[in-house]
Enzyme design. Structure first.
Site, short mmCIF file in Angstrom:
data_model
loop_
_atom_site.label_atom_id
_atom_site.label_comp_id
_atom_site.label_asym_id
_atom_site.label_seq_id
_atom_site.Cartn_x
_atom_site.Cartn_y
_atom_site.Cartn_z
N GLY A 12 -86.15 2.38 45.18
CA GLY A 12 -86.74 1.13 44.69
C GLY A 12 -87.19 1.27 43.25
NE ARG B 168 -93.78 8.88 49.98
CZ ARG B 168 -93.60 9.88 49.10
NH1 ARG B 168 -93.76 11.13 49.48
NH2 ARG B 168 -93.30 9.65 47.85
CD GLN C 207 -91.10 0.67 43.04
OE1 GLN C 207 -90.61 -0.33 43.58
NE2 GLN C 207 -91.00 1.88 43.57
NE ARG D 15 -88.33 -0.81 49.45
CZ ARG D 15 -88.85 0.18 48.73
NH1 ARG D 15 -88.11 1.23 48.42
NH2 ARG D 15 -90.10 0.11 48.32
CG ASP E 73 -95.90 6.02 47.99
OD1 ASP E 73 -95.63 4.91 48.48
OD2 ASP E 73 -95.55 6.36 46.85
CE LYS F 29 -94.99 0.71 49.22
NZ LYS F 29 -94.87 0.65 47.77
CE LYS G 185 -90.31 9.14 45.50
NZ LYS G 185 -90.11 7.70 45.21
CB SER G 186 -94.09 8.02 39.86
OG SER G 186 -94.23 7.43 41.11
NE ARG H 154 -93.79 4.87 35.99
CZ ARG H 154 -93.57 4.59 37.28
NH1 ARG H 154 -92.85 5.42 38.03
NH2 ARG H 154 -94.06 3.49 37.82
C1 S3P Z 1 -93.77 3.78 42.66
C2 S3P Z 1 -94.63 2.75 42.99
C3 S3P Z 1 -94.97 2.43 44.38
C4 S3P Z 1 -94.68 3.57 45.33
C5 S3P Z 1 -93.33 4.18 45.09
C6 S3P Z 1 -93.20 4.68 43.67
C7 S3P Z 1 -93.46 3.99 41.24
O1 S3P Z 1 -94.21 1.30 44.80
O2 S3P Z 1 -94.79 3.16 46.67
O3 S3P Z 1 -93.12 5.27 45.98
O4 S3P Z 1 -92.93 5.06 40.87
O5 S3P Z 1 -93.75 3.09 40.44
P1 S3P Z 1 -94.70 -0.21 44.53
O6 S3P Z 1 -94.63 -0.46 43.08
O7 S3P Z 1 -93.72 -1.04 45.30
O8 S3P Z 1 -96.08 -0.29 45.09
#
Ligand code: S3P
Length: 426
Positions: free
Chosen positions: A93, A387, A168, A121, A314, A341, A19-20, A24
């Protein structure tokens, strides 16, 4: 959804894409000069939110439902158009915080909103550094909550020590740093996931990394980055827990991203004595990838804290399930971030597992679990947090009797979760 414990589990899983990295790939290629092909992007609600926002900002993205690849036609570093309407990040987020960094470098007005969960959040963590860089950015409740209004423009480099270990926040500052008039440095209490650093460097950005800090130089252009998205370790984690805790299980998982900054769950499994191994280690999309086989294991309790926390953030709710099957008291500490979260994941874990008979206690910065304990069936409310929905399903697959999971929201990160689970238990 209703789940029961199967008598045996033999599963071979193809993991959903990360997902991350999917977020990106779209966000960064949107400001590259040229076209990139993204193979295997995660087709989930969160990633769809990022793509919808980018399209509103004038980015052309070819991505048909069910297609194996997407094409992003980059607009160049300064090429985003002002959107005619608000940008809805829905539950994501990552979309809101990374877009905030990107939009801070554009002299356009943007309003970012989200669903009921995202609107609760914390956003001061990105507003504070982006303002220091010169962006005009405001939020609800004294500039702490969404919606956010952003008017970007000329930015200056900063040396920012983030109070939280957050990829993030780090990524938002690094993206804004591309537009600054000098070097930007961001340091964090412990290193968070480094996908942004890897990808931006491959796109030609000038970055230097310390143990828990990154410096970035202003850029004039980013090259498009075509890549294949590797499998998401956060979506593998439910399988690792199921495999280790079920009394008759063997689960093999192909194509898992085992990036050190994301691999905390593997260290936790090792310290708990789980029976698993990695093979076929290779590189996909600039990330280390492996296949994993895990079997029924005799587990012992562990303590999780410090620099391990951001590497497993996570996956920590699922550690509570592992702990129910482990001998002794497991402690998760230094993890107050769990409370920020999609939901308050400390309270959510305690409520969900408590319904199934676990001995789990909340702490301000985590939780403790006394094991082993025989879980029984019950009703778990995921509360719209993916989650927690997955945690309820996995705990239910390991409990005596029937478990009902409500509001699971798995489509946010793992749309085929229930289908994969059903196949594994046949
Ligand atoms: C993420 C960073 C994490 C993670 C989120 C995805 C990202 O959050 O919990 O599921 O893709 O950069 P935080 O940056 O708030 O720790």
């Amino acid at each position: 959804m209703i789940v029961n414990r199967p008598s045996r589990i033999r599963a071979s899983i193809e993991v959903p894409p990360d997902k991350s990295i999917s977020h990106r790939s779209f966000l960064f290629n949107a400001i590259a000069t040229g076209t990139a092909t993204i193979e295997n992007p995660l087709e989930s609600e969160d990633v769809r939110s990022t793509v919808a926002c980018l399209r509103q900002l004038g980015v052309e993205i070819d991505w048909a439902d069910g297609a194996q690849a997407a094409m992003v036609h980059g607009r160049g570093l300064h090429g985003l158009d002002e959107a005619e309407d608000i940008l809805d990040c829905r539950n994501s987020g990552t979309t809101m915080r990374l877009l905030s960094g990107l939009l801070s470098g554009h002299p356009i007005l943007s309003v970012l909103m989200g669903d009921e969960m995202l609107r609760r959040r914390p956003m001061a963590r990105v507003i504070t550094p982006l303002r220091q860089m010169g962006a005009h950015i405001q939020g609800r409740k004294g500039d702490t909550l969404p919606p956010l209004a952003i008017k970007g423009g000329a930015l200056g480099g900063i040396d920012y020590a983030s109070p939280v270990a957050s990829a993030q926040v780090k990524s938002a500052v690094l993206l804004a740093g591309l537009y600054a008039d000098g070097e930007t440095r961001v340091a964090e209490p412990a290193k968070s996931r480094d996908h942004s650093e890897r990808m931006l460097r491959s796109m030609g950005a000038e970055l230097a990394e310390g143990p828990a800090s990154v410096r970035i130089q202003p850029a004039t252009r980013l090259e498009p980055l075509s890549l294949r998205v590797p499998g998401d370790i956060s979506s593998v984690a439910p399988w690792l827990v199921l495999g280790a805790c079920h009394p008759d299980a063997e689960v093999s998982i192909r194509g898992v991203n085992v990036n050190e900054s994301r691999g905390g769950i593997l260290d936790i499994l090792t310290s708990m004595g789980a029976d698993f191994e990695l093979s076929e280690e290779r590189t996909i999309g600039g990330e280390p990838v492996a296949d994993i086989v895990i079997r029924s294991s005799r587990l012992k309790a562990t303590t999780v804290g410090g620099a391990l926390v951001p590497r497993a953030i996570d996956e920590l709710p699922l550690v509570a399930v592992l702990a129910c099957f482990a001998e002794g008291e497991t402690l998760v500490r230094d993890a107050a971030e769990l409370r920020a979260k999609e939901s308050d994941r400390v309270d959510a874990v305690v409520a969900a597992l408590g319904r199934l008979g676990a001995k789990v206690t909340a702490r301000p910065d985590g939780f403790s679990v006394a094991g082993p304990i025989a879980l029984h069936g019950g009703t778990v409310d995921g509360g719209g947090d993916h989650r927690i929905g997955m945690l309820g399903a996995i705990a239910g697959m390991l409990a005596d009797g029937e478990t009902k999971v409500l509001n699971d929201a798995v489509g946010v990160s793992y749309p085929s979760f229930w289908e994969d689970l059903r196949r594994a238990s046949q």
